[in-house]
Write an enzyme that holds these catalytic residues in place. Sequence first.
Site, PDB file in Angstrom:
ATOM      1  N   GLU A  39       0.879  -1.170   0.000  1.00  0.00           N
ATOM      2  CA  GLU A  39       0.000   0.000   0.000  1.00  0.00           C
ATOM      3  C   GLU A  39       0.919   1.223   0.000  1.00  0.00           C
ATOM      4  OE1 GLU A  39      -3.491   2.016   2.749  1.00  0.00           O
ATOM      5  OE2 GLU A  39      -2.718   0.049   3.299  1.00  0.00           O
ATOM      6  N   ARG A 264       4.730 -12.791   9.819  1.00  0.00           N
ATOM      7  CA  ARG A 264       5.450 -11.566   9.477  1.00  0.00           C
ATOM      8  C   ARG A 264       6.742 -11.482  10.269  1.00  0.00           C
ATOM      9  NH1 ARG A 264       3.438  -6.443   9.794  1.00  0.00           N
ATOM     10  NH2 ARG A 264       1.529  -7.144   8.819  1.00  0.00           N
ATOM     11  N   LYS A 274       4.182   0.894   9.492  1.00  0.00           N
ATOM     12  CA  LYS A 274       4.387   2.142   8.760  1.00  0.00           C
ATOM     13  C   LYS A 274       3.788   3.323   9.511  1.00  0.00           C
ATOM     14  CE  LYS A 274       2.919   0.241   4.946  1.00  0.00           C
ATOM     15  NZ  LYS A 274       2.442  -0.040   3.585  1.00  0.00           N
TER      16      LYS A 274
HETATM   17  P1  ATP Z   1       2.542  -2.118   8.055  1.00  0.00           P
HETATM   18  O1  ATP Z   1       1.765  -2.857   9.095  1.00  0.00           O
HETATM   19  O2  ATP Z   1       3.973  -1.991   8.349  1.00  0.00           O
HETATM   20  O3  ATP Z   1       1.917  -0.832   7.660  1.00  0.00           O
HETATM   21  P2  ATP Z   1       1.293  -3.431   5.916  1.00  0.00           P
HETATM   22  O4  ATP Z   1       1.054  -4.880   5.990  1.00  0.00           O
HETATM   23  O5  ATP Z   1       0.139  -2.534   6.129  1.00  0.00           O
HETATM   24  O6  ATP Z   1       2.513  -3.072   6.823  1.00  0.00           O
HETATM   25  P3  ATP Z   1       1.491  -3.334   3.090  1.00  0.00           P
HETATM   26  O7  ATP Z   1       1.999  -2.242   2.254  1.00  0.00           O
HETATM   27  O8  ATP Z   1       0.054  -3.628   3.048  1.00  0.00           O
HETATM   28  O9  ATP Z   1       1.954  -3.016   4.563  1.00  0.00           O
HETATM   29  O10 ATP Z   1       2.349  -4.660   2.856  1.00  0.00           O
HETATM   30  C1  ATP Z   1       2.782  -5.123   1.613  1.00  0.00           C
HETATM   31  C2  ATP Z   1       3.145  -6.565   1.748  1.00  0.00           C
HETATM   32  O11 ATP Z   1       4.207  -6.711   2.687  1.00  0.00           O
HETATM   33  C3  ATP Z   1       1.986  -7.386   2.269  1.00  0.00           C
HETATM   34  O12 ATP Z   1       1.940  -8.583   1.538  1.00  0.00           O
HETATM   35  C4  ATP Z   1       2.336  -7.615   3.697  1.00  0.00           C
HETATM   36  O13 ATP Z   1       1.786  -8.805   4.167  1.00  0.00           O
HETATM   37  C5  ATP Z   1       3.863  -7.649   3.666  1.00  0.00           C
HETATM   38  N1  ATP Z   1       4.424  -7.267   4.966  1.00  0.00           N
HETATM   39  C6  ATP Z   1       4.179  -6.148   5.665  1.00  0.00           C
HETATM   40  N2  ATP Z   1       4.827  -6.153   6.846  1.00  0.00           N
HETATM   41  C7  ATP Z   1       5.523  -7.315   6.899  1.00  0.00           C
HETATM   42  C8  ATP Z   1       6.395  -7.928   7.855  1.00  0.00           C
HETATM   43  N3  ATP Z   1       6.691  -7.339   9.011  1.00  0.00           N
HETATM   44  N4  ATP Z   1       6.921  -9.137   7.547  1.00  0.00           N
HETATM   45  C9  ATP Z   1       6.641  -9.732   6.387  1.00  0.00           C
HETATM   46  N5  ATP Z   1       5.828  -9.226   5.448  1.00  0.00           N
HETATM   47  C10 ATP Z   1       5.263  -8.027   5.685  1.00  0.00           C
HETATM   48 MG    MG Z   2      -1.646  -2.668   4.879  1.00  0.00          MG
END
Ligand code: ATP
Ligand code: MG
Length: 561
Positions: A39, A264, A274
Amino acid sequence: MSTENKETKESLNFIEQIIEEHNKTGKYNQKVHTRFPPEPNGYLHIGHAKSICLNFGLSQKYNGLTNLRFDDTNPEKEEVEYVKSIQNDVKWLGFSWEDRMFFASDYFDKIYEYACQLIKNDKAYIDDQTSEQMASTKGNPTKAGIESPYRNRTIAENLDLFERMKNGEFEEGTKALRAKIDMASSNMHMRDPVLYRIKKATHHRTGDKWCIYPMYDFAHCISDSIENITHSVCTLEFEVHRPLYDWILETLGIYRPQQIEFARLNLNYTVMSKRKLLQLVNEKIVESWDDPRMPTISGLRRRGYTPESIRNFATRIGIAKRDNVIDVSLLEFSVREHLNKITTRVMGVLNPLKVIITNYPEAKNEDLVIENNPEDENSGTRTIPFSREIFIEQDDFLEVAPKGYFRLSVGGMVRLKAAYIIECKSVVKNEQGEITALHCEYFENSKSGQDTSGLKVKGVIHFVEANQAIDAEVRLYDRLFTDESPDAHEDKGFKEFINPNSLEIVKNCKLEPSLKNAKVGEKYQFQRLGYFCVDTESTENNLVFNRTVTLKDAWAKEQKK
Ligand code: ATP
Ligand code: MG
């Protein structure tokens, strides 16, 4: 648990096992097509790096493809700056989506059509309840929810209202499209989830074309389906969403990828969301998204991490089905391991103490030969200057040496790396009684590599010749948080655990002259001090180095004490 692939004898992780099973049964025609779906609401962090390495790694291994897809369904939070930084970071990590960069917003027309199709099949309806009303009638895992009074609207009425929602006739929050599934389902996500909501916001790509936006759960599975993704890999929190993912695609009767969840990455002494990282930036607790203390990919890059070290880290931690916390020292180990192989060993003195070698001729200058990298036999040698005046590290001198002290002290001897053995004769002090210089003598026949002096000294210290030394600023980093799990405290927020000493700026460091034209991003080992990298703020007139990591794990040593 991993099993062995009989042909290659390597062990497979559980996702590879699933893929090999699919390849055996032909479920996806032996194809592997993954996607990385960020995102664009922040910079990527080391957790995303794990997901990138996993998704691109799977397609590399199985001769498949990986798409980069921006999940830009939420118009308010997304920014063009993030889209650019994400592309940059994925490329830097060494992966290519080739010509397959997509945006979920590219599919808004298609997603809208699919929503209409659900309505026509009596599988979705317009609900006039507020989100609070919906939440209060949702029930809980042990108590069924209450069906909305609007649930049994006619298909014609639903189609009409949905179109008028799209045309902007209703205010935000007054209507939503919900799937008609089961308000008594044991899975809360199946209790008539919202598929579309009204949002009168400008989108970074579609502008003001839309005032309704699909929810993540609706847009994501359809985007995967449109792109013919085979294995939709995501983090564990989406496991409970999988029945909805499957329901939507099956109810629409369109191609369905396999969603697979993994744990994760969590790192101790680090926050990884983020939202929290944005807070650190906005509240100026760090300088920027690429502040070298940040766990962002751009922060790690600026700090001096290499793509190889991050990829190796991802491989080393592997993938799991259960949440766990990885020790941040494992990340540091990975970069140390790689930098050890590739960096030139140079001399730099952070806190200089002048040494005058009183028996060395005043007019004399020597060039001493020094190895570039003992770990790399092709790296060759270079020369460093030597003369009557040099700098050593203040830490390498004590006026009176305690027992077992092998560095320099009055009356003591030490070897200067790649140079001579010196003996300290006296100290020079200012009026305050502070030591300003040392008077030493050298042993002419003790030159490194051709030492005939017969002297035995235990300590070897680094130095920089004074006349040709160049000045630099060096930034030393410590962990950004003092607590192992800064965001796991119920009574305190993560910001209460900020380490006030996470950055130490050392000015007027003295470096050997070969570093004069060091370019941004170049990496070195400063003998005995650690691995350093030229910072992005460095200029010809003001060289700035970041310490990436110390030579040894200082924290592990602390704990053993
Ligand atoms: P955050 O919680 O840090 O905002 P998010 O999951 O909202 O992260 P996205 O941009 O939606 O961030 O994530 C893009 C991809 O990265 C998704 O497939 C998500 O599952 C993966 N991802 C995000 N954080 C992690 C993590 N800590 N370990 C492994 N994969 C991750
Ligand atoms: Mg997200």
